[in-house]
Design a protein around this motif. Sequence first.
Motif, PDB file in Angstrom:
ATOM      1  N   VAL A  93       0.837  -1.207   0.000  1.00 52.83           N
ATOM      2  CA  VAL A  93       0.000   0.000   0.000  1.00 52.83           C
ATOM      3  C   VAL A  93       0.868   1.252   0.000  1.00 52.83           C
ATOM      4  CG1 VAL A  93      -1.719   1.320   1.307  1.00 52.83           C
ATOM      5  CG2 VAL A  93      -1.935  -1.152   1.125  1.00 52.83           C
ATOM      6  N   GLN A  94       1.936   1.249   0.775  1.00 54.60           N
ATOM      7  CA  GLN A  94       2.840   2.397   0.805  1.00 54.60           C
ATOM      8  C   GLN A  94       3.488   2.616  -0.556  1.00 54.60           C
ATOM      9  OE1 GLN A  94       5.138   1.031   4.190  1.00 54.60           O
ATOM     10  NE2 GLN A  94       4.434   2.780   5.392  1.00 54.60           N
ATOM     11  N   PHE A 111       4.956  15.212  -6.545  1.00 47.91           N
ATOM     12  CA  PHE A 111       5.573  15.425  -5.234  1.00 47.91           C
ATOM     13  C   PHE A 111       6.896  14.679  -5.126  1.00 47.91           C
ATOM     14  CE2 PHE A 111       1.110  16.270  -4.128  1.00 47.91           C
ATOM     15  CZ  PHE A 111       1.267  17.504  -3.524  1.00 47.91           C
ATOM     16  N   LYS A 112       7.810  15.228  -4.317  1.00 48.86           N
ATOM     17  CA  LYS A 112       9.049  14.538  -3.959  1.00 48.86           C
ATOM     18  C   LYS A 112       8.724  13.646  -2.764  1.00 48.86           C
ATOM     19  CE  LYS A 112      12.269  18.116  -5.391  1.00 48.86           C
ATOM     20  NZ  LYS A 112      13.262  19.096  -4.902  1.00 48.86           N
ATOM     21  N   ILE A 113       9.221  12.413  -2.816  1.00 51.22           N
ATOM     22  CA  ILE A 113       8.986  11.447  -1.741  1.00 51.22           C
ATOM     23  C   ILE A 113      10.330  10.899  -1.296  1.00 51.22           C
ATOM     24  CG2 ILE A 113       7.744   9.354  -1.062  1.00 51.22           C
ATOM     25  CD1 ILE A 113       5.902  11.488  -2.285  1.00 51.22           C
ATOM     26  N   TYR A 114      10.546  10.888   0.006  1.00 54.69           N
ATOM     27  CA  TYR A 114      11.745  10.314   0.580  1.00 54.69           C
ATOM     28  C   TYR A 114      11.374   9.186   1.521  1.00 54.69           C
ATOM     29  CZ  TYR A 114      14.360  14.385  -1.046  1.00 54.69           C
ATOM     30  OH  TYR A 114      14.951  15.333  -1.825  1.00 54.69           O
ATOM     31  N   VAL A 115      12.167   8.129   1.510  1.00 44.16           N
ATOM     32  CA  VAL A 115      12.104   7.110   2.565  1.00 44.16           C
ATOM     33  C   VAL A 115      13.368   7.324   3.353  1.00 44.16           C
ATOM     34  CG1 VAL A 115      12.065   4.666   3.139  1.00 44.16           C
ATOM     35  CG2 VAL A 115      10.743   5.513   1.180  1.00 44.16           C
ATOM     36  N   ASN A 116      13.189   7.766   4.606  1.00 44.96           N
ATOM     37  CA  ASN A 116      14.260   8.320   5.406  1.00 44.96           C
ATOM     38  C   ASN A 116      14.865   9.473   4.597  1.00 44.96           C
ATOM     39  OD1 ASN A 116      13.678   6.628   7.536  1.00 44.96           O
ATOM     40  ND2 ASN A 116      15.058   5.042   6.822  1.00 44.96           N
ATOM     41  N   ASN A 117      16.079   9.401   4.153  1.00 43.39           N
ATOM     42  CA  ASN A 117      16.639  10.513   3.369  1.00 43.39           C
ATOM     43  C   ASN A 117      16.938  10.129   1.928  1.00 43.39           C
ATOM     44  OD1 ASN A 117      16.605  12.685   5.214  1.00 43.39           O
ATOM     45  ND2 ASN A 117      18.290  11.737   6.324  1.00 43.39           N
ATOM     46  N   ASP A 118      16.369   9.019   1.479  1.00 43.67           N
ATOM     47  CA  ASP A 118      16.613   8.562   0.126  1.00 43.67           C
ATOM     48  C   ASP A 118      15.448   8.960  -0.790  1.00 43.67           C
ATOM     49  OD1 ASP A 118      19.001   7.281   0.898  1.00 43.67           O
ATOM     50  OD2 ASP A 118      17.875   5.503   1.537  1.00 43.67           O
ATOM     51  N   MET A 148       1.650   7.098  -6.549  1.00 40.80           N
ATOM     52  CA  MET A 148       0.580   8.064  -6.826  1.00 40.80           C
ATOM     53  C   MET A 148       1.069   9.493  -6.570  1.00 40.80           C
ATOM     54  SD  MET A 148      -2.924   8.691  -4.656  1.00 40.80           S
ATOM     55  CE  MET A 148      -1.924   9.351  -3.336  1.00 40.80           C
ATOM     56  N   LEU A 149       1.731   9.713  -5.431  1.00 42.88           N
ATOM     57  CA  LEU A 149       2.217  11.052  -5.096  1.00 42.88           C
ATOM     58  C   LEU A 149       3.293  11.520  -6.075  1.00 42.88           C
ATOM     59  CD1 LEU A 149       2.334  10.701  -1.214  1.00 42.88           C
ATOM     60  CD2 LEU A 149       0.814  12.208  -2.513  1.00 42.88           C
ATOM     61  N   LYS A 150       4.188  10.613  -6.485  1.00 39.04           N
ATOM     62  CA  LYS A 150       5.220  10.959  -7.461  1.00 39.04           C
ATOM     63  C   LYS A 150       4.589  11.326  -8.802  1.00 39.04           C
ATOM     64  CE  LYS A 150       8.800   8.359  -7.910  1.00 39.04           C
ATOM     65  NZ  LYS A 150       9.707   7.185  -7.986  1.00 39.04           N
TER      66      LYS A 150
END
Length: 79
Positions: free
Chosen positions: A57-58, A70-77, A64-66
């Motif tokens: 789901v994540q 939108f910019k999406i980070y997982v932690n700082n990646d 979807m957000l990308k």
Amino acid sequence: MASKQQTKLIKEWQSKGYYVINLVRCTPIGLPDLIALKPDEVVFIESKEKWDRLSKVQKVRIKMLKKIGFKIYVNNDLQ
């Protein structure tokens, strides 16, 4: 309560001049944990411990957000 990883990320993004909001308790399932705001910029951040992985789901929400810009980070990646 925010995890140590979330607290670290919040402080780091705040030090970059962002206003950071923890979305964990107020969002639909799968949206990233944090939103960082600056004038003319919105960044979503998912906080994961080293041993943890994104759920299906994540991954769908991030895609979807990308797709809508939108910019999406997982932690700082950056994803």
